[in-house]
Each structure stands twice: as structure tokens, then as C-alpha cells.
Motif scaffolding. Structure first.
Motif, short mmCIF file in Angstrom:
data_model
loop_
_atom_site.label_atom_id
_atom_site.label_comp_id
_atom_site.label_asym_id
_atom_site.label_seq_id
_atom_site.Cartn_x
_atom_site.Cartn_y
_atom_site.Cartn_z
N ILE A 22 16.30 41.32 -4.86
CA ILE A 22 17.25 42.24 -3.78
C ILE A 22 17.27 43.70 -3.91
O ILE A 22 16.35 44.69 -5.19
CB ILE A 22 18.42 42.47 -4.20
CG1 ILE A 22 19.67 40.44 -4.12
CG2 ILE A 22 19.33 42.78 -2.73
CD1 ILE A 22 20.94 40.46 -4.91
N TYR A 33 17.94 37.81 -10.79
CA TYR A 33 18.28 38.42 -10.07
C TYR A 33 17.43 39.55 -10.51
O TYR A 33 17.50 40.05 -12.31
CB TYR A 33 19.72 39.16 -9.82
CG TYR A 33 20.57 37.94 -9.76
CD1 TYR A 33 20.77 37.46 -7.83
CD2 TYR A 33 21.49 37.59 -10.16
CE1 TYR A 33 22.09 36.75 -7.73
CE2 TYR A 33 21.73 36.46 -9.61
CZ TYR A 33 22.08 35.78 -8.04
OH TYR A 33 22.63 35.35 -7.70
N GLU A 83 16.10 35.80 -7.81
CA GLU A 83 16.40 36.57 -6.44
C GLU A 83 16.09 37.96 -6.63
O GLU A 83 16.60 38.32 -7.44
CB GLU A 83 18.13 36.22 -6.55
CG GLU A 83 18.18 36.64 -4.48
CD GLU A 83 18.00 35.39 -3.44
OE1 GLU A 83 16.88 35.80 -2.83
OE2 GLU A 83 18.53 34.54 -3.60
N THR A 91 25.20 46.56 -2.43
CA THR A 91 25.38 45.48 -3.09
C THR A 91 25.87 45.38 -4.64
O THR A 91 25.46 46.56 -4.79
CB THR A 91 23.83 44.70 -2.53
OG1 THR A 91 23.66 43.33 -2.63
CG2 THR A 91 23.01 45.07 -4.08
N ARG A 108 14.04 39.07 -0.11
CA ARG A 108 14.59 38.14 0.92
C ARG A 108 15.77 38.60 1.11
O ARG A 108 16.24 38.40 2.11
CB ARG A 108 15.06 36.72 0.32
CG ARG A 108 13.52 35.59 -0.14
CD ARG A 108 13.70 33.77 0.22
NE ARG A 108 14.34 34.05 -0.97
CZ ARG A 108 13.79 33.52 -2.21
NH1 ARG A 108 12.20 33.73 -2.33
NH2 ARG A 108 14.05 33.59 -3.06
N VAL A 109 16.80 39.46 0.54
CA VAL A 109 17.77 39.67 0.68
C VAL A 109 18.36 41.12 0.78
O VAL A 109 17.36 41.83 -0.89
CB VAL A 109 18.93 39.08 -0.73
CG1 VAL A 109 20.30 39.37 -0.29
CG2 VAL A 109 18.86 37.81 -0.49
N THR A 110 18.28 41.87 1.78
CA THR A 110 18.77 43.20 1.67
C THR A 110 19.65 44.20 2.13
O THR A 110 20.88 43.20 2.41
CB THR A 110 17.36 43.75 1.92
OG1 THR A 110 18.02 43.79 3.82
CG2 THR A 110 15.93 43.43 2.53
N PHE A 111 19.74 45.11 1.32
CA PHE A 111 21.62 45.63 1.79
C PHE A 111 21.43 47.26 2.19
O PHE A 111 20.06 47.84 2.20
CB PHE A 111 22.24 46.12 0.74
CG PHE A 111 21.42 46.72 -0.54
CD1 PHE A 111 20.46 46.31 -1.79
CD2 PHE A 111 22.52 47.69 -0.41
CE1 PHE A 111 20.02 47.06 -2.07
CE2 PHE A 111 21.72 49.18 -1.55
CZ PHE A 111 20.69 48.81 -2.40
N HIS A 144 12.24 47.31 1.69
CA HIS A 144 11.84 45.50 2.45
C HIS A 144 10.97 45.97 3.40
O HIS A 144 9.58 45.74 3.52
CB HIS A 144 12.44 44.99 2.66
CG HIS A 144 12.47 43.74 3.66
ND1 HIS A 144 12.03 43.69 4.95
CD2 HIS A 144 12.14 42.67 3.24
CE1 HIS A 144 11.33 42.92 5.62
NE2 HIS A 144 11.81 41.29 4.63
#
Lengths: 286, 299
Positions: free
Chosen positions: B123, B99, B121, B155, B148-151, B129
Motif C-alpha cells: 500500500i 502487508y 499486499e 489509510t 496495488r492499493v493506494t490512498f 504509485h
């Protein structure tokens, strides 16, 4: 598409109704020897739904991999994979859990080595507390987005209801929402042990309905429309109002139970009673 | 350990300061002549048995958290630093990087995404992003790749029995700065919300000097954040007290500039003041990104 959908939905309504009854009546621990029994429904070219055992699964196909919402029971893993492979060669990259229950997270342990599983922080905590296998490595509190193959999927936490960690999963390009068990069957299953709340439930749905969507995949039951979500929401409020009224009138536990059975279809020994009834009486007394 | 750390930190301080000056003063697109100067050397700094910082390259501090199921990194510097980062990680663990938590969208912190995104991954906040997708950084390379993964708020990552938390506390350096917290170690990586230089406010990227100190106040008053050690975006590993000092200096800078602006000083006057008092060099990123925005925000 709508007409086809309606025909399909009508055809499968009875079976789905039975699935919901099975869900609310059968404690998960006794289901382990079961065989998978599921059906793949096409909603759009890139979005499929798998109905049958446990919670409804959504399958979103991109050219960089598949995003899955929920993964039923452990014994459904092979069948879920077979159904996905029947429509795409792409690998499953993400599994989004709407909440911690075993009929929505049961195949996590099989997906975890090769896919990223994401849930709310509370859903993960509930899984850990319940010693469930396959807890997600990635959690969020308010909102998380997954961007894959030029497509976007959004998970949102709108508040308590079925549990204290229910995520809804929004597909903006398809104007579609997977509600998890915040919409499921006809009458709510309130998991007080998992932090659920009947009082909060309607407000949680109201917040979600501000999203721009037409199609709704409920946690259990047939694919519906936004209007069906409003109907469900109003039924939640009706239950809350009616039970609150009976509590105020000092109706007995049995009297209230009979109304909930007769008017709201709670099965006498089902999970709605087991997990929701006493908690509901306690919450609505306050 | 602490004494070793102090010695290392003092030793690396000068080099780090040099790297930061290089970062703030040389827009990357025009960097060709600057590259001929000696690049800041890479250092691997041990904070705990399972946490290291990689500084160097004139880019953001990378944190390396080792678990028995893989490595969690914070930030990945520029694209060209991939091999050097990997080599440094391999010195201390054979675990793969699983990560990367990005503190913000700038190329000296997220530029490496182009190489890492196929193996890890990544984040970030949603705004970080979007900052990459919308190419908000004027001097960033064209090939930047977002997470690819956002918050939006918070998180948490759980790997190998360890936890790392990334949280958004508000605007400051940009509109999408995440702080990364290592609860078991009481360590906080601040990204560029705290550096060894004066605040670089990326107004085009949603930054705000007014909000900056409020954001740091929220961090320092967050009861769920119990930390002693602070890894800044650039500069030496520090303590919580240093974060407070930085916050107060930022507030002081804001007050002084605001006073000048309200006295009717124009942008050129304020620019001269910033050069004299804060060493903001003409043509630097501070002057390009921060000064015009400050003139508007602090009116």
C-alpha cells in the motif's frame, strides 16, 4: 447495449422494487434462514451486477483477479461465488464495502481469509460497534484506488448521507459508478444511528456527480444513468425541504409521517421510519 | 530496553552514516564500482517486543511489526535485499509478511516490491504509485512494481488486534511521502522526510523544500499523532526532539540558500556553497535532483 439494458431493466423493475421493499421492511436479524435468490446481469464484458437479496453487487473481472463491490447477506455467499464462477475462473482478490450494513457486508466473513476487504474508516468503526463479523483490515478516509490486472477501481468518500461512512465506487474505464445506498430505491433511508444525515445527503451526491460517468449501479434497485442520480438527488432535496417546511409550520409528528408515507412511499413500519424518521425531525429542527 | 537501544544505535551510527552517503552519492545505475566496497551490513534493531527495524544495504530503514495474524512491514529496500530482509524477519517471528506500507516511490524503499508483491499486499500513496508507473526516478531499475492499493490522505491497517496508520501530510522529499504511525507503541516512521543527512529534495518527483518544513510542522502538530520514537528513512532510530531539530536545520538551509539566490548567485556558486557547508558532493543525487529545483523554487 443501452436498448438491451433498458429491456432488461424494465423486465426486472418490479422484482427489484419488491427487493427494496423487502430491504426497507425486514430487519436483518430475522432473515438468517433465508435462501439466496439472485440474478446475474451483464453490464459490459468485464463488469457484472448481481441483484436480488440485499444490496447490488458489482463484479469486475481482470486478468489478475476479480474486484467485488459489496457482498449481500451471509447466506448469499455461495450464490455470489457461483455467479462469479459462471463468468470467470479468476479468484476474488478485493471486496469493496460501500458501507457497514449487513445487507452489503454480510458475506465479508467468508471473503476475509482469501480477499482484501476495504471500506471507509467510519464504515469499519460502525461494524465494530455493531459487533458485525468480517470487519475490513484496510480502511481509508478520502480516497483509495485498487490497481489490478491493468485496471483501476476508485473508492471515494464524499460526505455523509445514508451513514457517516458511505463510499462510492468508480470504474473510470467503464464510466460507471456504484453509489452504495446513497442512491437506493426512490426515497432515502437515513441511518441516523450510523451517522447518516439528510441535510448533507444532496451535497454528497453533488460532489459525486462531478465524476465522469454515464452508468450508475445504485445500492438497491435497477441499474440507471447519471440522470437518474440527479432525479434521486432532487427527490432527496424535495423531502428535506418539505419536511423542514412542515416542522416550521408546527405540523405534528403524525401529520409529517403521513406525508412521508403518502408522497415518499415510506412503509409505516419500515426501516426508513425506524432509522430515519425521528433523526430527520431532530436534524431538520436545528 | 532503552539502554540497550542506545548502545546499539551508537554502534550502528557510523555504518549507517556511511550507507547514507553511499545512497546519496551513487546513482544506482552507475553503482558497479561502488558495489566492490563493503556493503553496509544488515542490523536487526529491537524497538519493542513486536517492532524491529532492519537497517543496512545502503537502503531505507525497514520496520517490522509483528502481530499474531501476520507481519506488517514499512518499506522493502532494493530488490536484491529480499532474502536478507526475510532472513532477519525469520529471526524474530514465524508469521508471514502480510502487508507492506511504502513511504515513497524510490527504489531503495520500494525496489523490493518486485519480490514482495506476490506474497504481500503493498500500500502506498497514489502519487508514490504514479511515480513508479511514470518512472520518475532517473536511476531506478526498469522493473519497479507499484502498490496495488493506494490512498490519498490516510489509510489504516488492522491486523491481529493491532493498528498501523499511514498518512500523507504534504510535499517534501517527493509529492507522495507517507508517514507510518504505530499508535500502541508511540512510534513514527518518517520515510525520507527525516534522515541522518540533509534533505534530499526530489524535485522531478514532486519534492519541495519550501513545503518540506510545513509538512513536518503538520506532522508535529497533528493531535492524533502521539509519538516519542522516530524511525527515520535512513539513519539511527531517534526521538521526537530530533525530528524538530531536523526541521529547523532544513528551514535554516532553505533560508541560507534563498539568501544567496536572491543576492544573484548562480547555480555554480550555490553548488560550491552546498559542498562546503552541507557536504553535497559534485555529481551526487543532491546536486542532480535538488539543486536545479532549489534554484527555481527559492528565487
Amino acid at each position: 447495449m443501452s436498448r438491451t439494458l433498458i429491456v432488461r431493466l424494465s423486465a426486472t423493475f418490479l422484482a427489484l422494487g419488491c427487493a427494496w421493499v423487502a430491504y426497507t421492511q425486514a430487519p436483518q436479524g430475522k432473515q438468517q434462514a433465508k435462501q439466496a435468490s439472485n440474478k446475474l446481469n451483464k453490464i459490459t464484458d468485464d463488469l457484472y451486477e448481481i441483484e436480488g437479496d440485499g444490496g447490488n453487487v458489482a463484479v469486475y473481472i481482470t486478468n489478475e483477479g476479480v474486484i467485488v463491490v459489496d457482498d449481500k447477506f451471509e447466506y448469499d455467499f455461495n450464490d455470489i461465488m457461483a455467479k462469479i464462477k459462471s463468468v470467470t475462473a479468476q479468484p476474488v482478490k478485493y471486496v469493496l464495502n460501500t458501507h457497514h450494513h449487513g445487507d452489503h457486508t454480510g458475506s465479508n466473513e467468508h471473503f476475509l481469509p482469501t480477499a482484501e476487504i476495504i471500506s471507509t474508516a467510519n464504515a469499519r468503526k460502525n461494524m465494530i460497534d455493531g459487533k458485525q463479523p468480517g470487519a475490513p483490515r484496510v480502511v481509508f478516509t478520502d480516497e483509495t484506488d485498487v490497481f489490478l490486472g491493468g485496471k483501476q477501481v476508485q473508492m471515494r468518500y464524499f460526505g455523509r448521507g445514508h451513514t457517516n461512512g458511505d463510499a462510492m465506487v468508480y470504474f473510470p474505464a467503464l464510466r460507471l459508478l456504484h453509489t452504495g445506498d446513497l442512491v437506493a430505491g426512490n426515497s432515502p433511508l437515513i441511518d441516523y444511528g450510523g451517522g447518516g444525515s439528510l441535510k448533507e445527503w444532496a451535497a454528497t451526491l453533488d460532489a459525486a456527480m462531478k465524476l465522469d460517468f454515464d452508468t450508475m449501479i445504485p445500492g438497491h434497485g435497477p441499474v440507471g444513468k447519471k440522470a437518474d442520480m440527479l432525479t434521486y438527488r432532487n427527490n432527496v432535496e424535495k423531502l428535506r425541504t418539505e419536511v423542514t417546511g412542515m416542522i416550521r409550520q408546527n405540523k405534528s409528528r403524525d401529520e409529517i409521517a403521513k406525508v412521508v408515507e403518502d408522497k415518499y412511499g415510506w412503509a409505516p413500519t419500515g426501516l426508513q421510519f425506524q432509522r430515519g424518521f425521528d433523526g430527520m425531525l431532530a436534524e431538520l429542527k436545528r | 530496553m532503552k539502554r540497550t537501544l542506545s548502545v546499539r544505535l551508537f554502534a550502528g551510527l557510523l555504518a549507517l552514516t556511511g550507507a547514507w552517503v553511499a545512497y546519496t552519492q551513487t546513482p544506482q545505475g552507475k553503482q558497479a564500482p561502488a558495489q566492490t566496497k563493503a556493503p553496509a551490513p544488515f542490523n536487526l534493531i529491537k524497538i519493542a517486543d513486536d517492532l524491529y527495524v532492519i537497517d543496512g544495504g545502503g537502503a531505507g530503514n525497514v520496520a517490522v511489526y509483528i502481530t499474531n495474524e501476520g507481519v506488517i512491514m514499512v518499506d522493502d529496500k532494493f530488490e536484491q535485499h529480499f532474502d536478507e530482509i526475510m532472513a532477519n524477519i525469520k529471526k524474530v517471528t514465524s508469521q508471514p509478511v502480510k502487508y507492506i506500507l511504502s513511504t515513497h516511490y524510490h527504489a531503495d524503499h520500494s525496489g523490493g516490491n518486485t519480490r514482495w508483491s506476490s506474497i504481500a499486499e503493498i500500500i502506498s500513496t497514489r502519487n508514490a504509485h504514479d511515480g513508479i508507473v511514470q518512472h520518475k526516478q532517473s536511476n531506478a531499475p526498469d522493473n519497479m512494481i507499484p502498490a496495488r492499493v493506494t490512498f490519498t490522505q490516510e489509510t489504516d491497517l488492522f491486523l491481529g488486534g493491532k493498528e498501523v496508520r499511514a498518512k500523507y501530510y504534504g510535499r517534501g522529499h517527493t509529492n507522495g511521502d507517507a508517514f507510518v504511525y504505530f499508535p500502541a507503541l508511540k512510534v513514527l516512521h518518517t520515510g525520507d522526510m527525516f534522515t541522518s543527512a540533509t534533505p534530499l529534495i526530489d524535485y522531478p518527483g514532486g519534492g519541495s523544500l519550501v513545503e518540506w518544513t510545513k509538512t513536518l510542522d503538520s506532522v508535529m502538530s497533528d493531535k492524533t499523532l502521539d509519538f516519542d520514537t522516530v524511525i527515520p528513512g535512513h539513519g539511527p532510530v531517534s526521538k521526537k526532539a530530533d525530528l524538530l531539530t531536523y526541521r529547523n536545520k532544513a528551514a535554516d538551509m532553505r533560508t541560507r540558500v534563498q539568501t544567496l539566490i536572491r543576492q544573484g548567485k548562480n547555480q555554480d556558486d550555490v553548488a560550491k556553497f552546498m559542498t562546503a557547508e552541507y557536504s553535497w558532493q559534485p555529481g551526487s543525487l543532491n546536486m542532480q535532483w535538488s539543486l536545479p529545483g532549489m534554484m527555481t523554487e527559492l528565487k
